[in-house]
Design an enzyme around this catalytic site. Sequence first.
Site, PDB file in Angstrom:
ATOM      1  N   ASP A 150      73.314 -27.038   7.471  1.00 59.77           N
ATOM      2  CA  ASP A 150      73.761 -28.323   6.934  1.00 59.77           C
ATOM      3  C   ASP A 150      73.524 -29.394   8.011  1.00 59.77           C
ATOM      4  OD1 ASP A 150      74.858 -29.995   5.066  1.00 59.77           O
ATOM      5  OD2 ASP A 150      76.852 -29.105   5.060  1.00 59.77           O
ATOM      6  N   HIS A 169      75.829 -34.142  -2.083  1.00 59.36           N
ATOM      7  CA  HIS A 169      76.752 -33.847  -0.972  1.00 59.36           C
ATOM      8  C   HIS A 169      78.121 -34.415  -1.298  1.00 59.36           C
ATOM      9  CE1 HIS A 169      74.020 -32.559   2.409  1.00 59.36           C
ATOM     10  NE2 HIS A 169      73.226 -32.675   1.366  1.00 59.36           N
TER      11      HIS A 169
HETATM   12 ZN   LIG Z   1      76.686 -33.338   3.414  1.00 61.96          ZN
END
Ligand SMILES: [Zn+2]
Length: 315
Positions: free
Chosen positions: A102, A241
């Site tokens: 990530d 996200h």
């Molecule tokens: Zn993120």
Amino acid sequence: MFNLFKKGKPCTTVPGGKSLRLWVEEALESKVAIGHFNISNIEGFWAVVRAAEVVSHEAGRQIPVIIGVSEGERDFVGVSQVRSLVDSYRAQTGNPVFLNADHTYSFERVKEVVDAGYDAFIYDGTEQSFDENVSATRKCVQYARSVAKAQGRDILIEAEIGFIGKSSKVLDGIPEGVKISEEFLTKPDEARAFAVATGIDMIAPAVGNIHGMLKGGKDPALNIARVSEISKATSLPLVLHGGSGNSADDFRLAIDAGVAIIHVNTELRVAFRDALLAQVSAHPDEVAPYKIMRPTVEAMQKVIEEKLRTFNKVR
Ligand SMILES: [Zn+2]
């Protein structure tokens, strides 16, 4: 119709020969999203894979999941140790569990995860100018493609334009620097120019989503029209996200509009912390870590199961 998303090929290094690219392709076609859940420890790992087992069983089909580790999270678990954990689980079960680095903020840290064999990574240059972001992303793409080719495997590369905040925590208000009014969302033509210039596989846009979650657990609604415009302009799978705090209805609309992966982190952190506090205060004399921690796995697993049902339209 043009399509920037390259077709996947069967691959020998993944369960059932089915790479993450093939799973993403399938998710787009069947209008579901793959759940991406961050972990910081072994408790998080078991919560993700067990939730996927439960929901796969309910659905009567394999439900893929992505384990995400930010720079801080993977430093804590161990950059290559978390890779080994996923590998040993995959070898034992054949279940489609993938590993994503990530938000990665430098080429050096991208190189580290590419060399460690991660299935995917996100280069995050959202605090740079558009041109700097393009050139830094290109460098990461070139390196990752050359390593993947040499190793006969595939790596999915994601990048972002548009800033949605950085921290996965419970927030008092919209994070500083994040603007969710329409003119500050990712622009479709800019997203397309970015995708063409960099050769990335997936794009993470700012569409009203924020990292972290507002107090009270309800984030502002997503701009679904913008999701759809960016999806059409780029022809790339979109990654949403900051999925903590968004409603199930918003998720379904976003998926139908082109989102193929959804990230959830903060809600898991809250579930972990609450379960830990409850367990320690209920049993202050308990010293066996596996007994203290067991409820944290169960609490995170419950959250993940529910998200997986929504993302995969399993009811
Ligand atoms: Zn993120």
